[in-house]
Design an enzyme around this catalytic site. Structure first.
Site, short mmCIF file in Angstrom:
data_model
loop_
_atom_site.label_atom_id
_atom_site.label_comp_id
_atom_site.label_asym_id
_atom_site.label_seq_id
_atom_site.Cartn_x
_atom_site.Cartn_y
_atom_site.Cartn_z
N ILE A 125 6.68 0.25 -6.04
CA ILE A 125 6.42 -0.94 -5.09
C ILE A 125 5.60 -0.38 -4.26
O ILE A 125 5.57 0.53 -3.39
CB ILE A 125 7.73 -1.47 -4.38
CG1 ILE A 125 9.03 -1.83 -5.26
CG2 ILE A 125 7.40 -2.70 -3.32
CD1 ILE A 125 8.74 -2.89 -6.18
N LYS A 126 4.27 -1.33 -4.04
CA LYS A 126 3.18 -0.83 -3.31
C LYS A 126 3.51 -1.31 -1.97
O LYS A 126 3.32 -2.56 -1.59
CB LYS A 126 1.88 -1.29 -3.89
CG LYS A 126 1.48 -0.47 -5.21
CD LYS A 126 0.23 -0.98 -5.58
CE LYS A 126 -1.07 -0.36 -4.95
NZ LYS A 126 -2.22 -0.80 -5.66
N ILE A 127 3.37 -0.35 -0.84
CA ILE A 127 3.37 -0.66 0.37
C ILE A 127 2.01 -0.23 1.27
O ILE A 127 1.82 1.04 1.04
CB ILE A 127 4.55 -0.11 0.96
CG1 ILE A 127 5.73 -0.72 0.61
CG2 ILE A 127 4.60 -0.36 2.75
CD1 ILE A 127 7.30 -0.03 1.11
N ILE B 237 3.51 -2.56 -8.47
CA ILE B 237 3.32 -4.04 -7.80
C ILE B 237 3.35 -4.05 -6.40
O ILE B 237 4.16 -3.32 -5.70
CB ILE B 237 4.41 -4.80 -8.47
CG1 ILE B 237 4.05 -6.22 -8.19
CG2 ILE B 237 5.57 -4.73 -8.16
CD1 ILE B 237 4.87 -7.46 -9.01
#
Length: 372
Positions: A139-141, A108
């Site tokens: 967690i998408k960064i 996400i």
């Protein structure tokens, strides 16, 4: 149907689905893909959620409840998207357990409007990890300049990360460095490195789309001979960089502390040009310890007529360099292309996020309870 997906998995390529919706969860489709099509992970992005929420009535009950509580549109989006990710993570939990945490993952993304704000990105990543509250979340960064120190900080807190929007080899090396620095921070804090995972999402088809457009504008036979080669060449050289970084003394010290390698993930693997085989970015990027996240159409095409012929990256580095050099000789600057693609990537996700805000706000208004 072939056993191409099974063969792909046996070659060390984790098959992830680049899509998620509530209907896919509640209909049993996601569970079916895991059971029958060797899918072991899911990736999402703002565009995927915008499409999911704007279609059908699968979200009406939750949106109605949120409207009754008069929450802000931003809070509504977070409640809706994290609910989907949580449910998908639960469906994938057996895969996560069976692979010792490597797969069975759901990604996400942080709010793309924060892509150039390190501190806000870190805060958002912590909030998302807390909201979803599942160990098999990534967690998408985005791999912007501001994203790099955020990656280090978030990994250093023990939160697993999917680094997205990587287009250039230089930026990819910076991403791997940021990951290793994060592991070193986590180690200093006494965290269990074996529980921290990461993938680096290296985009493929968009490179060909942009370079082919410039090649077509040139129109010469020499230029046309270079069509459709840059995306694969770029990705293959990324794998060479991955092999180099994860054999250094710096990595070996972390490896002794039970750290996990950051796997290359091939993203944007749906073929955009009908002149190319629709499974090209799957068949030509087979190598151990990689992930290929596919749109459903690419997954189905691979299952139907994919030809998996073993490792298709080993032994290609010299040719890959020659292919990128050929593009440079045409006057198409690699650095210019990848910088443009990074900027466009952030802009596209931000535009999708804004569309998501608008469509969710309209749904909140439509389902708001009448006064009285």
């Amino acid at each position: 149907m072939t056993d191409a997906l099974k063969r792909l998995s046996k070659e060390g390529v984790a098959i992830w689905l680049d899509d998620l919706s509530r209907k896919r969860i509640t209909s049993g489709n996601l569970a079916e893909l895991i059971d029958q099509q060797h899918v072991v992970g899911v990736t999402t992005n703002p565009s995927i959620f915008q499409k999911a929420i704007s279609q059908g009535d699968g979200y009406d009950q939750q949106v109605s409840d949120l409207a009754a509580r008069r929450v802000t549109v931003e809070e509504a989006i977070r409640m809706i998207t994290t609910a989907d990710v949580r449910d998908a993570a639960d469906i994938l939990r057996p895969v996560f357990d069976a692979t010792d945490g490597q797969d069975g993952r759901v990604s996400i993304e942080v709010d793309p409007r924060l892509a150039n704000n390190t501190k806000a990105t870190v805060a958002e990543a912590k909030q998302l990890a807390w909201l979803v509250d599942r160990p098999n979340t990534l967690i998408k960064i985005p791999a912007t300049k501001a994203g790099l120190p955020a990656i280090t900080e978030v990994i250093g807190l023990g939160i697993s990360v999917n680094v997205t929007l990587i287009f250039s080899l230089e930026r990819y090396r910076e991403v791997m460095d940021a990951y290793l620095a994060g592991l070193e921070k986590a180690k200093e804090r006494g965290l269990d490195l074996s529980k921290i995972h990461s993938v680096a999402s290296f985009f493929v088809s968009r490179v060909d789309t942009e370079i082919d457009k410039r090649i077509d504008a040139l129109g010469t036979p020499e230029a046309k001979a270079a069509r459709g080669k840059a995306g694969l060449a770029n990705a293959r050289l990324a794998y060479e960089a991955y092999e180099a970084v994860f054999s250094t003394d710096r990595w070996l010290a972390l490896d002794k502390a039970q750290a996990n390698k950051q796997r290359p993930l091939w993203a944007s693997t749906g073929v955009k040009d009908p002149a190319y085989k629709d499974t090209m970015y799957v068949e030509e990027l087979v190598a151990p310890n990689t992930v290929n996240t596919m749109p459903e159409a690419t997954l189905e095409a691979t299952a139907d007529h994919g030809e998996i012929r073993g490792n298709t990256i080993a032994g290609t580095y010299e040719q890959a360099r020659a292919d990128l050099d050929a593009v440079e000789r045409l006057g198409i600057a690699y650095d210019d292309v990848v910088q443009l693609l990074e900027e466009e990537g952030v802009d596209k996700f931000e535009a999708s996020w804004n569309d998501l805000l608008k469509s969710t706000e309209a749904e909140l208004q439509r389902l708001a309870p009448s006064e009285g």
